[in-house]
Scaffold this motif. Structure first.
Motif, PDB file in Angstrom:
ATOM      1  N   GLY A 129       0.818  -1.202   0.000  1.00 50.83           N
ATOM      2  CA  GLY A 129       0.000   0.000   0.000  1.00 50.83           C
ATOM      3  C   GLY A 129       0.850   1.249   0.000  1.00 50.83           C
ATOM      4  N   GLY A 130       0.329   2.354  -0.458  1.00 53.08           N
ATOM      5  CA  GLY A 130       0.990   3.643  -0.384  1.00 53.08           C
ATOM      6  C   GLY A 130       2.120   3.792  -1.372  1.00 53.08           C
ATOM      7  N   ASP A 131       3.018   4.735  -1.060  1.00 51.52           N
ATOM      8  CA  ASP A 131       4.116   5.058  -1.962  1.00 51.52           C
ATOM      9  C   ASP A 131       5.403   4.431  -1.471  1.00 51.52           C
ATOM     10  N   ALA A 132       6.404   4.457  -2.340  1.00 52.47           N
ATOM     11  CA  ALA A 132       7.736   4.004  -1.962  1.00 52.47           C
ATOM     12  C   ALA A 132       8.626   5.217  -1.762  1.00 52.47           C
ATOM     13  N   SER A 133       9.481   5.184  -0.761  1.00 48.37           N
ATOM     14  CA  SER A 133      10.429   6.268  -0.549  1.00 48.37           C
ATOM     15  C   SER A 133      11.831   5.702  -0.491  1.00 48.37           C
TER      16      SER A 133
END
Ligand SMILES: [Zn+2]
Ligand SMILES: [Zn+2]
Ligand SMILES: [Zn+2]
Ligand SMILES: [Zn+2]
Ligand SMILES: [Zn+2]
Lengths: 308, 451
Positions: free
Chosen positions: B162-166
């Protein structure tokens, strides 16, 4: 249920025979006229008799059992006998082949092998190439297992039995270890029976890492008894038997510089070579351990590191 | 075997540009492969056992051998054997896309488990840690440690996306845990990257600079498409960057990192490390003692040669005196990198026929069929085709340059990938010594071996 266990009770046994002629004079230094009667003594004839009885017994336990016998001398190795079902290129071939007689084939091929050895060199005191025998055995097993798998069948459980008489050859250390790791990866059990008076660290480690049994029989003349009671049964049945327990395993390494066995030492962080003292430069990979600029990697002295 | 439609649900407002959230998904969907046109079954044929194999299997065998050859050529390079590897797994929403089947996440998890086992198999003295990227943050899943099963258990419990990768956050966490390792250790980061963007709190180039300063080698395997920042990362830190074409290629790319990387000058300060070779104690009453830092009464275990403390398993560092404890098989496991088997060369079909003809002439004199020239030295398989029966074809036949023995394709692979010994040369090795002690010519004896 019963059918299932029937299917699983199949073994593929590769026997490595160290059979060069110098071995027998080493094992029996005081030659006796009636040496075969003495239970501590073992002659080539007595040895072969007992091994052949063992092979025939093993084959008669199940008609699905397969055997390969590899003979090793100081100069060469040769496959003395293989079960016909092991070599047939197509897996649908009839496994019940009665025409082959293991005893005859082993003896005939061993005679050729020994003659070959005699022809090539007079120095029969060299230890046999355990690494070569193990490597060939593992290739055979690999082929048998992978072709059975490709044919959609479960292969017989593979294992190797080393019958070794001469002491470890330290120059084979890396090759033997490579074979052991390959066996471990392909889940091949290595059993070993050491015929000489001293323990074999190679075979101890091989059996420890692959879950096999290591044995150095006290009464060599009664070899058959040991073979039948310990190595004949199916691998799964071992958990129900009272088998010889290992007395700890010597995991000490030997240094590359003097071949001394050490329990504490220095290891090159680049190539993991082992040294018994603080050296300024690694003799294997050429790395300098001081702060001095690095020299280009010196050419590897494989021979010098492992032969002395 | 009919081609199935992709299992990923297509958003209802597929071409609706209004919703920015959906737009991003649509962007990613554009990379989805079109399996409808992929008629992979036409490129297969059945062999005599009913196995499926590609039509030009010899070409495929050659391609695989080519990779082996190049691997063998690079074997002379010095390698970093003591590795500290941080694996960063991208669990952003991009990893739930189904262009790999069933989806990227499942493929990554499966390959990673295999990789962890293989890594410790090849690098028993090395350490590995897991970091995951999810919802814009990075989370340390496991500390740098030696046991594969602990990592795999943790990994299996953390598999939802889920969400973004940083990248920046993840690199900070990874670099932080690589700070306190010994100077001779090789610092490495391996990123399994599914996203096409990184969402960072600051400048991601700072992370590149930090990695470079600390001599951390960053390698990336992408499952989507090439991303510029990944290229920068790997180029600056001298790592490798690969984009997976399909599931199998992905596995190949990841598994290539299990082999110790070449050691570059200035990477680490090479040093002699003091190590103890612990003795295995016998099981049973004789071997009973208090074992390990927890002082549990037990049997077996290993004894530290310096302070005689008992530890549970190897490799580890002694909990009393801190000495690194190993067993010699741990070290020997990597010696095949130092002394690899030379690549074998392919034998043309015409030459094989000649060899076979010669073997048939001599086979009368020699009752044993093996060593007869036309069988594989390893597994005794007949190497030449009998008649026009092409289904019996075994494929590429190779010869060892040193011992001149012939091997089949299967044995060639087994020897170079698993065994790391040439059976012929191993038999020759003691052979040569015997020959030398006799003052004989090595070449002469080699010839005798063949006939
Ligand atoms: Zn030394
Ligand atoms: Zn070194
Ligand atoms: Zn200690
Ligand atoms: Zn073969
Ligand atoms: Zn060779």
């Amino acid at each position: 249920m019963a059918q299932d266990s029937d299917k699983e009770d199949r073994s593929l046994l590769v026997i490595l025979l160290e059979a060069h002629q110098g071995l027998w004079s080493q094992l029996n230094p005081e030659t006796d006229a009636n040496g075969t009667e003495e239970p501590r003594h073992l002659t080539l004839a007595g040895f072969l008799q007992q091994v052949l009885v063992f092979i025939n017994t093993f084959l008669s336990l199940s008609d699905a059992n397969q055997v390969a016998v590899i003979g090793m001398t100081s100069t060469t190795s040769s496959v003395l006998y293989t079960s016909p079902s092991l070599l047939s290129s197509s897996p649908v071939a009839n496994p019940v082949e009665v025409s082959s007689n293991p005893s005859h084939e082993v003896l005939a091929n061993l005679t050729i092998l020994l003659r070959e050895e005699e022809r090539q060199t007079g120095d029969a005191a060299q230890p046999a190439a355990l690494s070569g025998g193990l490597s060939r055995g593992l290739c055979l097993i690999n082929k048998a297992v992978s072709s059975a798998r490709a044919g959609g069948k479960r292969s017989a459980l593979p294992r190797v039995l080393c019958l070794q008489g001469s002491p470890d050859a330290t120059q084979q250390y890396i090759a033997v270890m490579n074979s052991i790791f390959a066996a471990q990866r392909s889940e091949v059990v290595i059993d070993a029976c050491m015929l000489s008076g001293s323990e074999s660290t190679f075979l101890q480690q091989a059996t420890h890492l692959t879950g096999g049994i290591y044995l150095r029989p006290k009464l060599r003349g009664a070899l058959l008894q040991y073979l039948l009671t310990i190595y004949c049964g199916f691998t799964f049945s071992r958990s129900h038997l009272e088998l010889p327990q290992p007395l700890g395993v010597d995991f000490r390494a030997s240094c590359f510089c003097h071949r001394r066995a050490i329990d504490m030492g220095f290891v090159c962080s680049v190539c993991l070579s082992i040294f018994c003292e603080n050296v300024p430069e690694c003799s294997i990979c050429g790395t300098c351990f001081s702060n001095a600029p690095r020299t280009p990697a010196a050419k590897r002295k494989v021979g010098s590191a492992f032969t002395d | 075997m009919a081609p199935k439609k992709s299992s990923v649900p297509v958003p209802e407002n597929w071409e609706d540009d209004d919703a920015p959230e959906e737009d991003e998904t649509a962007d990613l969907e554009a990379f989805q492969r079109q399996y409808e046109d992929d008629q992979s079954w036409t490129a297969l044929q059945e062999d005599e056992y009913g196995r499926l194999r590609p039509l030009d299997f010899r070409e495929e065998q050659r391609a695989k051998r080519q990779r082996l050859l190049s691997a063998a050529a690079s074997a002379s390079i010095r390698r970093g054997m003591i590795r500290y590897l941080q694996i960063i797994v991208d669990l952003s929403r991009a990893s739930s896309i189904g262009d790999m089947r069933p989806n990227r996440l499942a493929v990554m998890a499966g390959v990673l488990q295999g990789f962890i086992r293989k890594f410790f198999d090849e690098n028993p003295l090395s350490h590995l840690g897991l970091v995951i990227m999810r919802n814009g943050v990075a989370e340390r899943l496991t500390e740098l440690a030696g046991s594969p099963e602990a990592h795999i258990a943790k990994l299996q419990g953390a598999m939802d996306a889920g969400g973004d990768a940083s990248l920046q956050n993840a690199m900070n966490v990874a670099l932080d845990s690589l700070k306190s390792i010994p100077p001779y250790g090789h610092r490495e980061v391996l990123i399994l990257f599914a996203a096409l963007s990184t969402c960072d709190p600051g400048n991601v180039m700072d992370a590149v600079k930090a990695a470079k300063e600390r001599n951390v080698r960053v390698s990336i395997v992408g499952v989507a498409a090439e991303v510029h920042i990944c290229r920068v990362f790997t180029k600056e830190t001298r790592g490798e960057y690969g984009i997976a074409l399909n599931e199998r290629h992905f596995e190949e790319l990841v598994f290539s990192h299990a082999t110790p990387p070449p050691s570059l000058a200035g990477d680490t300060s090479a040093s002699l490390v003091r190590m103890g070779f612990a003795h295995r104690n016998p099981d049973g009453i004789d071997g009973t003692a208090y074992i390990g830092a927890e002082c549990k009464l037990g049997t077996g275990g290993f004894t530290c040669p310096r302070c005689r403390a008992r530890v549970v398993e190897l490799p580890c560092s002694c909990h009393i005196c801190g000495l690194t404890l190993v067993s010699s098989p741990h070290l020997a496991r990597s010696y095949h990198h130092l002394f690899p088997v030379r690549a074998f060369s392919e034998v043309p079909q015409a030459e094989l026929e000649a060899v076979k003809a010669g073997a048939e002439a001599t086979v009368v004199a020699k009752t044993s069929s093996e060593d007869g020239g036309s069988t594989c030295y390893g597994c005794l398989t007949e190497l030449t085709v009998s008649g026009e029966d092409l289904t019996q074809d075994l494929g590429v036949v190779v010869r060892c340059g040193e011992c001149k023995q012939l091997f089949c394709y299967d044995c060639d692979l087994y020897i170079h990938e698993t065994l790391h010994n040439c059976p012929g040369c191993e038999t020759m090795a003691s052979h040569d010594q015997a020959a030398n002690s006799e003052g004989q010519n090595g070449a002469e004896t080699a010839n005798m071996d063949e006939d």
